[in-house]
Design a protein around this motif. Sequence first.
Motif, PDB file in Angstrom:
ATOM      1  N   VAL A 194       0.858  -1.177   0.000  1.00 11.96           N
ATOM      2  CA  VAL A 194       0.000   0.000   0.000  1.00 11.96           C
ATOM      3  C   VAL A 194       0.897   1.231   0.000  1.00 11.96           C
ATOM      4  O   VAL A 194       1.973   1.236   0.601  1.00 11.96           O
ATOM      5  CB  VAL A 194      -0.946  -0.002   1.229  1.00 11.96           C
ATOM      6  N   ALA A 195       0.447   2.295  -0.709  1.00 13.88           N
ATOM      7  CA  ALA A 195       1.268   3.495  -0.856  1.00 13.88           C
ATOM      8  C   ALA A 195       0.401   4.735  -0.692  1.00 13.88           C
ATOM      9  O   ALA A 195      -0.781   4.748  -1.055  1.00 13.88           O
ATOM     10  CB  ALA A 195       1.967   3.516  -2.216  1.00 13.88           C
ATOM     11  N   ASN A 196       1.012   5.761  -0.143  1.00 14.47           N
ATOM     12  CA  ASN A 196       0.399   7.085  -0.008  1.00 14.47           C
ATOM     13  C   ASN A 196       1.020   7.988  -1.067  1.00 14.47           C
ATOM     14  O   ASN A 196       2.220   8.263  -1.028  1.00 14.47           O
ATOM     15  CB  ASN A 196       0.640   7.631   1.401  1.00 14.47           C
ATOM     16  N   LEU A 197       0.209   8.453  -2.024  1.00 10.79           N
ATOM     17  CA  LEU A 197       0.731   9.238  -3.136  1.00 10.79           C
ATOM     18  C   LEU A 197       0.963  10.698  -2.766  1.00 10.79           C
ATOM     19  O   LEU A 197       1.542  11.431  -3.556  1.00 10.79           O
ATOM     20  CB  LEU A 197      -0.233   9.153  -4.324  1.00 10.79           C
ATOM     21  N   ARG A 198       0.489  11.126  -1.607  1.00 11.98           N
ATOM     22  CA  ARG A 198       0.726  12.490  -1.151  1.00 11.98           C
ATOM     23  C   ARG A 198       1.816  12.490  -0.073  1.00 11.98           C
ATOM     24  O   ARG A 198       2.017  11.498   0.624  1.00 11.98           O
ATOM     25  CB  ARG A 198      -0.548  13.121  -0.592  1.00 11.98           C
ATOM     26  N   LYS A 199       2.456  13.650   0.087  1.00 10.13           N
ATOM     27  CA  LYS A 199       3.455  13.771   1.130  1.00 10.13           C
ATOM     28  C   LYS A 199       2.827  14.027   2.491  1.00 10.13           C
ATOM     29  O   LYS A 199       3.479  13.842   3.518  1.00 10.13           O
ATOM     30  CB  LYS A 199       4.443  14.886   0.780  1.00 10.13           C
ATOM     31  N   SER A 200       1.564  14.508   2.518  1.00 10.29           N
ATOM     32  CA  SER A 200       0.875  14.677   3.789  1.00 10.29           C
ATOM     33  C   SER A 200       0.507  13.309   4.347  1.00 10.29           C
ATOM     34  O   SER A 200       0.084  12.411   3.612  1.00 10.29           O
ATOM     35  CB  SER A 200      -0.389  15.526   3.601  1.00 10.29           C
ATOM     36  N   LEU A 201       0.643  13.143   5.649  1.00  7.35           N
ATOM     37  CA  LEU A 201       0.487  11.840   6.282  1.00  7.35           C
ATOM     38  C   LEU A 201      -0.964  11.579   6.656  1.00  7.35           C
ATOM     39  O   LEU A 201      -1.787  12.490   6.741  1.00  7.35           O
ATOM     40  CB  LEU A 201       1.360  11.750   7.532  1.00  7.35           C
ATOM     41  N   LEU A 202      -1.244  10.311   6.889  1.00  8.70           N
ATOM     42  CA  LEU A 202      -2.480   9.889   7.533  1.00  8.70           C
ATOM     43  C   LEU A 202      -2.144   9.584   8.989  1.00  8.70           C
ATOM     44  O   LEU A 202      -1.335   8.709   9.278  1.00  8.70           O
ATOM     45  CB  LEU A 202      -3.066   8.645   6.848  1.00  8.70           C
ATOM     46  N   ILE A 203      -2.783  10.321   9.900  1.00  7.06           N
ATOM     47  CA  ILE A 203      -2.458  10.198  11.313  1.00  7.06           C
ATOM     48  C   ILE A 203      -3.286   9.077  11.933  1.00  7.06           C
ATOM     49  O   ILE A 203      -4.479   8.936  11.655  1.00  7.06           O
ATOM     50  CB  ILE A 203      -2.732  11.533  12.037  1.00  7.06           C
ATOM     51  N   GLY A 204      -2.643   8.292  12.788  1.00  7.79           N
ATOM     52  CA  GLY A 204      -3.348   7.227  13.486  1.00  7.79           C
ATOM     53  C   GLY A 204      -3.899   6.162  12.559  1.00  7.79           C
ATOM     54  O   GLY A 204      -5.021   5.676  12.750  1.00  7.79           O
ATOM     55  N   SER A 205      -3.148   5.802  11.539  1.00 15.24           N
ATOM     56  CA  SER A 205      -3.629   4.817  10.560  1.00 15.24           C
ATOM     57  C   SER A 205      -3.751   3.441  11.194  1.00 15.24           C
ATOM     58  O   SER A 205      -2.923   3.032  12.022  1.00 15.24           O
ATOM     59  CB  SER A 205      -2.675   4.772   9.363  1.00 15.24           C
ATOM     60  N   HIS A 206      -4.772   2.723  10.782  1.00 15.04           N
ATOM     61  CA  HIS A 206      -5.035   1.368  11.274  1.00 15.04           C
ATOM     62  C   HIS A 206      -5.508   0.537  10.100  1.00 15.04           C
ATOM     63  O   HIS A 206      -6.381   0.969   9.333  1.00 15.04           O
ATOM     64  CB  HIS A 206      -6.094   1.390  12.372  1.00 15.04           C
ATOM     65  N   ILE A 207      -4.926  -0.636   9.943  1.00  5.61           N
ATOM     66  CA  ILE A 207      -5.242  -1.483   8.797  1.00  5.61           C
ATOM     67  C   ILE A 207      -5.707  -2.852   9.272  1.00  5.61           C
ATOM     68  O   ILE A 207      -5.188  -3.393  10.256  1.00  5.61           O
ATOM     69  CB  ILE A 207      -4.018  -1.608   7.852  1.00  5.61           C
ATOM     70  N   TYR A 208      -6.718  -3.375   8.617  1.00  4.58           N
ATOM     71  CA  TYR A 208      -7.275  -4.676   8.973  1.00  4.58           C
ATOM     72  C   TYR A 208      -7.998  -5.242   7.749  1.00  4.58           C
ATOM     73  O   TYR A 208      -8.116  -4.558   6.715  1.00  4.58           O
ATOM     74  CB  TYR A 208      -8.240  -4.555  10.157  1.00  4.58           C
ATOM     75  N   GLY A 209      -8.456  -6.466   7.852  1.00  8.90           N
ATOM     76  CA  GLY A 209      -9.094  -7.118   6.719  1.00  8.90           C
ATOM     77  C   GLY A 209     -10.235  -8.017   7.143  1.00  8.90           C
ATOM     78  O   GLY A 209     -10.351  -8.416   8.306  1.00  8.90           O
ATOM     79  N   LYS A 210     -11.088  -8.325   6.176  1.00  6.98           N
ATOM     80  CA  LYS A 210     -12.209  -9.237   6.354  1.00  6.98           C
ATOM     81  C   LYS A 210     -12.222 -10.219   5.184  1.00  6.98           C
ATOM     82  O   LYS A 210     -12.130  -9.813   4.029  1.00  6.98           O
ATOM     83  CB  LYS A 210     -13.546  -8.490   6.405  1.00  6.98           C
ATOM     84  N   LEU A 211     -12.321 -11.492   5.511  1.00  6.53           N
ATOM     85  CA  LEU A 211     -12.419 -12.529   4.488  1.00  6.53           C
ATOM     86  C   LEU A 211     -13.885 -12.914   4.335  1.00  6.53           C
ATOM     87  O   LEU A 211     -14.517 -13.382   5.284  1.00  6.53           O
ATOM     88  CB  LEU A 211     -11.582 -13.750   4.856  1.00  6.53           C
ATOM     89  N   LEU A 212     -14.432 -12.687   3.152  1.00  8.21           N
ATOM     90  CA  LEU A 212     -15.829 -12.971   2.865  1.00  8.21           C
ATOM     91  C   LEU A 212     -15.920 -14.271   2.081  1.00  8.21           C
ATOM     92  O   LEU A 212     -15.271 -14.432   1.042  1.00  8.21           O
ATOM     93  CB  LEU A 212     -16.457 -11.829   2.054  1.00  8.21           C
ATOM     94  N   LYS A 213     -16.735 -15.176   2.565  1.00 12.06           N
ATOM     95  CA  LYS A 213     -16.903 -16.453   1.891  1.00 12.06           C
ATOM     96  C   LYS A 213     -18.259 -17.042   2.267  1.00 12.06           C
ATOM     97  O   LYS A 213     -18.935 -16.563   3.180  1.00 12.06           O
ATOM     98  CB  LYS A 213     -15.790 -17.425   2.270  1.00 12.06           C
TER      99      LYS A 213
END
Length: 370
Positions: A194-213
Motif C-alpha cells: 500500500v502506498a500514499n501518493l501524497r506527502k501529507s500523512l495519515l495520522i493514526g492509521s489502522h489497517i485490517y481485513g475481512k475474508l468474505l466467503k
Amino acid sequence: MFKYFRNHFISHLTECKRQRSRLVSKDGRCNIEFGNVEEQSRFVFLVDIWTTILDLRWRYQMTIFISAFLGSWFLFGLLWYIVAYVHQDLPEFSPSVNHTPCVENINGLTSAFLFSLETQVTIGYGFRCVTEQCGMAIFLLIFQSILGVIINSFMCGAILAKISRPKKRAKTITFSKNAVISKRGGKLCLLIRVANLRKSLLIGSHIYGKLLKTTVTPEGETIILDQVSVDFIVDAGNENLFFISPLTIYHVIDKNSPFFHMAADTILQQDFELVVFLDGTVESTSATCQVRTSYLAEEVLWGYRFAPIVSKTKEGKYRVDFHNFGKTVEVETPHCAFCLYNEKDAKVKMGYDNLGFQLQEVNETTDTKM
C-alpha cells in the motif's frame, strides 16, 4: 487470428463475470443492492436530508442546486406579480398619476421575476424597489431575503462539503493489484503493498481485513457473506503507521488463519474475497477517511514476493520507484502452511549424534548360577 479474438473475448467475459461477483471493487465501491424496501422506510432519507444530498452524484446535486434557485425566483416572482395585481399597480389597470405602487416599475410577470431575482441575490440595480405603501410587500421582501439566505447557506455548504469530503483523499491511497504469499521471517505470510501518493500523512492509521466467503453452519444454515477477521501487521505494528513511504503489510498464516488449509494448487478453487481496510485521519483537514479494496482468489499469487521499491540516491535522498510498485518476483515457497509447520516440527524432533558418546560392548554369557 480467430483463435486470438476468441480467447480475448472469453477472457473479457470471465473478467466481467468476476467483477460482477465482487462485493467491493478495487477502488472501494460496494457492489450491493437493496430490494423490497418498504415505502415508509424511503421517507427516512428525507429526514436526514443533509446526508442524502451529500451522497447524491454531482449531476443530481447540481440539478437540485439550479432547481432550488430558479424555483424560488419564479415562485416569488409570481407572489410579487400577485401583490402588484391586487394593488392594481399594473399598466392594464391604468393607475392614476398620484398612484403609489407597492413596487416601482413592475409592469408584468417578466419584470416581477427580475425583481425577485434582484431581491434574493441582493443585486440591487436601483430601478425597481419596494415602497412603504403596503405592508404586504414589506413582509414578502423580508420573507424572501431570509429564505434566500437559507437556500444559499444550505446549497453552497453542501457543495463545499462534497468537494472537501475525505473520500477524495482516499483516491490518493493505492493498493497493489495482487496479493502475494511467500515466506517472511521464517513464516508463511500473505503480503499486500500500500502506498500514499501524497506527502501529507495519515495520522493514526489502522489497517485490517475481512475474508468474505460462503459457509454452511453445523445446523445446515448457509451464510453467503460470512465475515472472518484477518489481522494485518507491519514490522512496527498495525496501528499508528508512519505512512511516508509505501508499506508492505502482511498476515501471518498460522493455525488460526483462514488461509491455513489452503495450498498452492487449491487456492484458485476457493471462493472467497479478501477485503482490506485502511482507516486514518487526514493531516491537513483532521477528517477521518477509509480506504478499501478487495482481492479474489485469482488475485492472490502463491510463491511470489514484491520487488524492491525504495532506494537511496548518492545525494542521500530516499527514492520511491513506483514502476516496481505492483511488480512481483517468484521465490521458493512451501506448498502450504501445513507443510511448513510439519517441516519445522520434524526438525525439532530430529535426533542429533553425540560424537563424545562411545558404545561399550558387553559379553553376555548363557550360564546362570542357581
